[in-house]
Scaffold this active site. Sequence first.
Site, short mmCIF file in Angstrom:
data_model
loop_
_atom_site.label_atom_id
_atom_site.label_comp_id
_atom_site.label_asym_id
_atom_site.label_seq_id
_atom_site.Cartn_x
_atom_site.Cartn_y
_atom_site.Cartn_z
N HIS A 148 0.82 -1.20 0.00
CA HIS A 148 0.00 0.00 0.00
C HIS A 148 0.86 1.26 0.00
O HIS A 148 0.50 2.26 -0.62
CB HIS A 148 -0.92 -0.01 1.22
N TYR A 161 4.48 0.19 -3.13
CA TYR A 161 4.25 -0.23 -4.52
C TYR A 161 5.39 -1.14 -5.00
O TYR A 161 5.78 -1.11 -6.17
CB TYR A 161 4.12 0.98 -5.44
N LYS A 181 -7.45 12.69 -8.19
CA LYS A 181 -6.87 11.39 -7.92
C LYS A 181 -7.98 10.40 -7.56
O LYS A 181 -9.05 10.81 -7.10
CB LYS A 181 -5.86 11.46 -6.76
N ASP A 235 -5.95 6.43 -12.22
CA ASP A 235 -6.43 5.04 -12.23
C ASP A 235 -6.39 4.45 -10.83
O ASP A 235 -5.73 4.95 -9.94
CB ASP A 235 -5.62 4.17 -13.19
N SER A 240 -8.28 3.46 -3.56
CA SER A 240 -9.12 2.35 -3.10
C SER A 240 -9.23 2.35 -1.58
O SER A 240 -8.34 2.83 -0.88
CB SER A 240 -8.50 1.02 -3.55
N HIS A 241 -10.33 1.81 -1.09
CA HIS A 241 -10.49 1.50 0.33
C HIS A 241 -11.26 0.18 0.41
O HIS A 241 -12.34 0.10 0.98
CB HIS A 241 -11.20 2.63 1.07
N ARG A 248 -8.62 14.60 1.19
CA ARG A 248 -7.40 15.20 1.74
C ARG A 248 -6.26 15.19 0.73
O ARG A 248 -5.46 16.12 0.68
CB ARG A 248 -7.00 14.50 3.04
#
Length: 718
Positions: free
Chosen positions: A37, A40, A79, A479, A82-83, A104
């Site tokens: 997370h 990367y 931007k 993306d 994901s969550h 934020r």
Amino acid sequence: MTKHFLEPEELALLESRLKRKPTEIEEAIIFSLWSEHCSYKSSKIHLKKLPTKSDKVVIGPGENAGVIDIGDGYVAVFKMESHNHPSYIDPYNGAATGVGGILRDVFTMGARPVLNMDALFFGTLNHPKTPYLLDGVVRGVGDYGNCVGVPTASGQTMFLDCYNNNILVNAFTLGIAKKEKIFLSIAKTVGADVIYVGSKTGKDGIHGATMASSSFDEESIKNRPTVQIGDPFTEKLLIEACLEVMDKSLIEAIQDMGAAGLTSSAFEMVEKGGLGVELYLDNVPLRESMTPLEIMLSESQERMLIIAEPKNSKEILDIFKKWSLDATIIGKVIKDKKVVLYYKNDIVGEFELDLIEAPVYDRKYKKPAYIDKINKEIELEAPDDLSSKLLSLISSPNLCDKSPIFEQYDSTVQTNTLKGPEGDACAIAVKQTGMAVFASTSVNPIYCYLDPYNGSAIAVLESYRNIIASGGDPIAITDCLNFGNPQNPEIMWQFVQSIEGIKDTCAKLNTPVVSGNVSLYNETTSQNIFPTPTIAMVGVSNMQDVLKSQFQFANNTIVLLNDIELNLGASQYLYWFYNKIDGKVPDPKVKLHLSLKKFFDIAHKKHRLIISAKDISMGGLACCLASMCENNIGCDIKININSNPHEFLFSESQANIIIEIKNQDFDAIESIAYESGINAYRLGFTTEEKRLKINDLINVSIDDIKKAKSSTLRKILS
């Protein structure tokens, strides 16, 4: 005895760099920084292939959000993130804090948020958890966005069994800023104050980044304390306070405390500037008694880290206190490239930044065995009653009316919404300039499973089509790349193919990738999700260019742009009526999309000949026409169909848009189409009679269309 967080190989790597064993707090912090997370580490080498520059790009990947020039001294900042795991564990708070976090990321750049979108992927409606998850996620998205006062004006929702135990919640935010007032997250000045602002720190969200970087099992699904708890009212105060100190140019750098909390924000800010930092953890405002490790890794929401020259610190503190927010100096920027943690006058952790860079993996990949088993030639018997087939198909979960979802979102707050959730792309007015910003999100996971390269290309192209059919000029994308376990070579092959599809398509369209997010390990008890590379594209044009997606007037001509490719493979028709995910994915037709853009520039922007427009996508031509009739304007289609009618009506052909024009303008449209390199066909006419008629094949009332589309989700979200 030290508790070990890292896997043995990474622990050995860290020990070899440190030339000693790490302390527990050091290892736990590195564990978070080296998580997928935050680092990367499995995707970085492939993400570097993506095009990131154009004459419109102001800031590309590497900052909190991407920035594009929209003219007259203004920029759009946007931007998507994901969550996913948090939203499955705790759907309401997981989705809500996903919205809060992406907000934020945008206002930390100096932009006022003006638009939210979401892309939601759930299991099948008959799965026992789906109603609970759907209800919680939708309420979480709606409550947070509504309370903060940012419209959620577009999005998508899909239901497939691959998401039964691993839903996806992708959130997008766009903000507007003056070009000269963009703020970055780079520490530049030795001796600058490090200022903590926002809410107090609590124990929610600890190890959230690492939880989001792991596969699910039965135990981790119960791991609710790792999910953050949001407070949108505090977020609204934080937006206003941050924008005020930015407007007064009081700060040097600013960063959201997102994944891994204070750890990631502090480390990233000084690392980018080639400097270091001392943090005094006793000064961090707390809600409860916490250890230094808990303070560093808490992911409590609505918190930011600011770096400012000491001469400005008092004014900054005063502004945040005026907005009823905590604000305190918790550290100093130092020359040495390291992070030193103090707690009660003792050093509890010390990190040489050169030694803790995350490893980068070039993971093995291979083509999955299922790819060679796909039946590329799908032949289906022609049905007797195409009217009932159409009504059934548009009632299916993936094609039904999504208003029970988006009605819970305020799509018009701020009074800038020119086109809302009823269209394929939304449009927001930038009143300072007279321009409109367009945004659309799309992906078809079935396409991406059967053909990750073409499926990902089509995700880019559908957003592109949505924007040009709404009157905009596509500029760039963000993306959210959702995939399964990257340690599985077949999953990694899907990821690599997807990156190649996005890369090639964006390069040809000149729509670079300016920001994004990778979410891996979307796997539960060894079941991986379908590849889901969600694309959100942003465009710009004049306010008067915005087009409706539904027929506007009776007695107008309906025109089909480009030829229908006959192919029921990978279609919703095949999935809904035959329960099959199989077949050849439609040809993306990139060049024809560029020709469509040229056509709209001339026919719409120059000559104002187009009244409404909608692209053909899932469900094909018939479902597109059904949607366009929902403004209580009917249509009568008479066209030669030299094939099986159900193939013509339900094939999900690409590069096709249906437009509404005045009758006398068809010759001009035909001429512009020829000049642009596309074909234009007169399909029929709009009518006062509230029916959809296609030859002698389909004859249904608009009331029946609305009834079929509206009942599916209304039952669950009532």
